[in-house]
Design an enzyme around this catalytic site. Structure first.
Site, short mmCIF file in Angstrom:
data_model
loop_
_atom_site.label_atom_id
_atom_site.label_comp_id
_atom_site.label_asym_id
_atom_site.label_seq_id
_atom_site.Cartn_x
_atom_site.Cartn_y
_atom_site.Cartn_z
N TRP A 90 0.79 -1.13 0.02
CA TRP A 90 -0.06 0.17 0.02
C TRP A 90 0.74 1.19 -0.13
O TRP A 90 0.55 2.23 -0.72
CB TRP A 90 -0.98 0.05 1.14
CG TRP A 90 -2.15 -0.98 0.91
CD1 TRP A 90 -2.41 -2.15 1.55
CD2 TRP A 90 -3.03 -0.94 -0.24
NE1 TRP A 90 -3.56 -2.66 0.85
CE2 TRP A 90 -3.92 -2.23 -0.20
CE3 TRP A 90 -3.28 -0.13 -1.17
CZ2 TRP A 90 -4.86 -2.25 -1.02
CZ3 TRP A 90 -4.45 -0.14 -2.22
CH2 TRP A 90 -5.32 -1.55 -2.14
N ASP A 160 -1.80 6.44 6.55
CA ASP A 160 -2.99 5.65 5.90
C ASP A 160 -3.11 4.80 7.18
O ASP A 160 -2.45 3.68 7.31
CB ASP A 160 -2.31 4.73 4.65
CG ASP A 160 -3.54 4.00 4.03
OD1 ASP A 160 -4.36 3.69 4.63
OD2 ASP A 160 -3.16 3.50 2.93
N LYS A 184 -12.86 -1.62 5.96
CA LYS A 184 -12.19 -2.41 6.85
C LYS A 184 -12.75 -2.63 8.19
O LYS A 184 -13.12 -3.70 8.68
CB LYS A 184 -10.65 -2.65 6.79
CG LYS A 184 -10.26 -3.27 5.37
CD LYS A 184 -9.29 -2.17 4.54
CE LYS A 184 -9.04 -2.99 3.41
NZ LYS A 184 -8.20 -2.14 2.42
C1 LIG Z 1 -7.68 -1.41 1.50
C2 LIG Z 1 -6.67 -0.40 1.66
C3 LIG Z 1 -6.38 0.62 0.72
C4 LIG Z 1 -7.51 0.85 -0.51
O1 LIG Z 1 -8.70 1.23 -0.33
P1 LIG Z 1 -9.61 1.65 -1.30
O2 LIG Z 1 -10.71 2.18 -0.51
O3 LIG Z 1 -10.09 0.09 -2.00
O4 LIG Z 1 -9.17 2.50 -2.31
C5 LIG Z 1 -5.55 1.51 0.85
N1 LIG Z 1 -4.47 1.30 1.95
C6 LIG Z 1 -4.85 0.32 2.71
C7 LIG Z 1 -3.80 0.09 4.00
C8 LIG Z 1 -5.62 -0.53 2.74
O5 LIG Z 1 -5.73 -1.52 3.57
#
Ligand SMILES: *Cc1c(COP(=O)(O)O)cnc(C)c1O
Length: 349
Positions: A90, A160, A184
């Site tokens: 990521w 993030d 998530k």
């Molecule tokens: C799932 C995830 C993303 C991507 O998320 P989207 O909403 O599909 O763009 C980005 N960073 C991390 C750490 C993730 O787990």
């Protein structure tokens, strides 16, 4: 997973929300009724994460990946350099996107260890002149998580937290910006939480920044520059109330630690299974594991599915297995997986 209680409530009020005789999906995002959801979700975020008034809370479209572009567009100012810690897929993708708009300087290279650990701070490159320092708190695919908040000095720390937001209490005052997609730990896809320090809203934006991607403009418009993803926002609001009912983030952290420890302990005690991540950096949310005999993986997944356990295959980038044990996964879910892993190893050995 989404908490069952939350889905039951959503089901119950699907056709008739708030006694209005219509679905929450059918009312205007600008109605006074919807504004209550918007206000309360902001307030509940503040309470759960102890967020001060120095921060703005936004609820935006576009998932986490839109943030990969929005961050450089809004935060670079006149600076050319942004610092990134590359500790997994990521952060790799965030670097790649940022390189369209600025010069991302990779100050921490986790790939020397195949993303099995995070280099210690004294090995980090210099980031003191960067517009911000970016990192991913929990690398979802590799199952590694920061056990501490990096010290970024005066440089705004951008994080993030998509896959571990609200799984434990963090000191928001150490951050310039935190973002997380909802799907998530906060509900369903379609909405992204952004917590941004207000002074950063004043930074000069890149001239081509689309209005929808402009944090300051979104803040001025209460995240309603256009039609909000109202149902995702409503679900997120219900999940926040559920988190408060569980006892808040201290209680969630205790539960999450217990769940992860159980699973790692089991893996460590059985040679049939292994986890590649250095212990100090093991994720409490995504437990990756391999079978000693790779040829059994397909059978493992098939039998797990037949026993009611879905989504155990590792991410397509890395293969193997991955148990995502987010906030809404009950402890019994982990117990059930451990029982299955035990009997499977006995059957297949
Ligand atoms: C799932 C995830 C993303 C991507 O998320 P989207 O909403 O599909 O763009 C980005 N960073 C991390 C750490 C993730 O787990």
């Amino acid at each position: 997973m989404i908490p069952v209680e939350v889905m039951r409530q959503a089901q119950q009020e699907f056709l008739d929300w708030n006694g209005m005789g219509v679905s929450v999906m059918e009312i205007s995002h600008r109605s006074k009724e919807f504004k209550v959801i918007a206000e309360e979700s902001k307030q509940d975020c503040r309470e759960l994460l102890n967020i001060s008034d120095d921060y703005e809370i936004l609820f935006l479209h576009g998932g986490a990946r839109s943030q990969f572009a929005m961050i450089p567009m809004n935060l670079m100012g006149d600076n050319k350099k942004a610092a990134y810690m590359q500790t997994g897929i990521w952060s790799e993708l965030a670097v790649k996107e940022a390189s369209r708009y600025c010069q991302p300087d990779i100050v921490v290279h986790g790939d020397a260890t195949h993303y099995r650990s995070i280099p210690e701070p004294k090995a980090w490159g210099d980031f003191s002149n960067a517009a911000y320092l970016y990192y991913v708190d929990n690398e979802t695919v590799h199952g590694i998580e920061f056990p501490y908040v990096p010290d970024s000095g005066d440089v705004p720390l951008v994080c993030d937290m998509s896959s571990n937001i609200m799984s434990r209490l963090v000191d928001v005052s150490k951050f310039g910006l935190i973002f997380a997609c909802a799907q998530k730990n906060l509900g369903q896809a379609g909405i992204t939480l952004v917590i941004i320090r207000k002074d950063l809203l004043k930074r000069k934006k890149m001239p081509f920044t689309p209005s929808m991607f402009d944090y300051a403009l979104q803040a001025e418009n209460d995240s309603m520059l256009n039609t909000s993803p109202t149902y995702s926002w409503y679900m997120l609001g219900l999940v926040l109330k559920w988190l408060k009912k569980q006892g808040g983030l201290t209680a969630m952290a205790e539960r999450n630690n217990r769940k992860a420890k159980k699973l790692y302990d089991f893996i460590d005690q059985h040679d049939f299974y292994s986890n590649p991540v250095e212990k100090a950096f093991r994720s409490r949310m995504n437990v990756v594991f391999n079978l000693a005999d790779k040829t059994l993986e397909e059978r493992f997944l098939k039998e797990a599915k037949a026993a009611g356990m879905m989504g155990l295959e590792g991410h397509r980038y890395v293969g193997g297995m991955r148990a995502s044990i987010y906030n809404a996964m009950p402890e019994e879910g982990v117990d059930m997986l451990i029982d299955f892993m035990k009997t499977f190893s006995e059957r297949a050995a």
